[in-house]
Design a protein around this motif. Structure first.
Motif, PDB file in Angstrom:
ATOM      1  N   VAL A  14       0.849  -1.172   0.070  1.00  0.00           N
ATOM      2  CA  VAL A  14       0.037  -0.143   0.046  1.00  0.00           C
ATOM      3  C   VAL A  14       0.960   1.099   0.165  1.00  0.00           C
ATOM      4  O   VAL A  14       1.802   1.327   0.794  1.00  0.00           O
ATOM      5  N   PHE A  16       0.773   5.624  -1.138  1.00  0.00           N
ATOM      6  CA  PHE A  16      -0.129   6.789  -1.128  1.00  0.00           C
ATOM      7  C   PHE A  16       0.643   8.107  -1.632  1.00  0.00           C
ATOM      8  O   PHE A  16       2.058   8.295  -1.542  1.00  0.00           O
ATOM      9  N   PHE A  53      -4.357   6.285  -3.124  1.00  0.00           N
ATOM     10  CA  PHE A  53      -3.937   5.055  -2.784  1.00  0.00           C
ATOM     11  C   PHE A  53      -3.571   4.121  -3.938  1.00  0.00           C
ATOM     12  O   PHE A  53      -4.291   4.168  -4.876  1.00  0.00           O
ATOM     13  N   ALA A  56      -4.814  -0.554  -2.890  1.00  0.00           N
ATOM     14  CA  ALA A  56      -5.960  -0.446  -2.157  1.00  0.00           C
ATOM     15  C   ALA A  56      -6.622  -1.569  -1.851  1.00  0.00           C
ATOM     16  O   ALA A  56      -7.203  -1.882  -0.755  1.00  0.00           O
ATOM     17  N   ILE A  59      -5.916  -2.801   1.739  1.00  0.00           N
ATOM     18  CA  ILE A  59      -6.340  -2.167   2.802  1.00  0.00           C
ATOM     19  C   ILE A  59      -7.526  -2.976   3.527  1.00  0.00           C
ATOM     20  O   ILE A  59      -8.434  -3.235   2.659  1.00  0.00           O
ATOM     21  N   CYS A  73      -2.717  -2.481   6.636  1.00  0.00           N
ATOM     22  CA  CYS A  73      -1.960  -3.324   5.191  1.00  0.00           C
ATOM     23  C   CYS A  73      -2.375  -4.858   5.542  1.00  0.00           C
ATOM     24  O   CYS A  73      -1.961  -5.351   6.561  1.00  0.00           O
TER      25      CYS A  73
END
Length: 143
Positions: A14, A16, A53, A56, A59, A73
């Motif tokens: 993950v 961002f 993100f 994703a 997540i 994560c």
């Protein structure tokens, strides 16, 4: 520092990119944050429209109260964010874990909340706002 900042979880599944409008961080010492992170939760507040993100699908989120969720994560278990899920307590910002950012030093601590719940094992230096549980509940309408 404000502007575009990047970060990722421990394993990188993950990541961002976020537009940061306030170069500051906040610290929560409540029992839920302590149990979730093993210590205090230190976060940077990002508006939903200001974050993108990658990964994703990794997540996972847990509804930790009637008003918020906590996400991590699913590969490495890194704490990702705390997020309000109702409008009653303010904007639904992402409280992104400070340690995820590539440059965490860009975000000085400006506030600690639930300071009366903080363990005596550590203390954060600096002159910043410190609120007790009672003060937080009065400010945000919680019970």
């Amino acid at each position: 520092m404000t502007g575009t900042m990047k970060g990722h979880c421990l394993c990188g599944a993950v990541s961002f990119e976020a537009t940061v409008t306030k170069a500051e961080s906040g610290v929560c010492h409540c029992e839920m944050c302590r149990r979730w992170t093993g210590s205090a939760l230190v976060t940077v507040s990002i508006m939903p429209e200001d974050i993108r993100f990658e990964g994703a699908e990794h997540i996972r989120a847990f509804t930790s109260s009637d008003w918020a969720e906590r996400a991590w994560c699913d590969r490495c278990g890194s704490t990702l964010y705390y997020r309000l899920t109702v409008d009653d307590y303010g904007p639904r910002t992402y409280a992104m874990a400070l340690g995820l950012f590539d440059d965490p030093d860009a975000f000085p601590v400006t506030e600690e909340i639930f300071i009366d719940r903080k363990t005596s094992a550590y203390a954060l230096a600096g002159d910043h706002r410190r609120l007790t549980e009672k003060e937080v509940m009065a400010a945000y309408g919680g019970s």
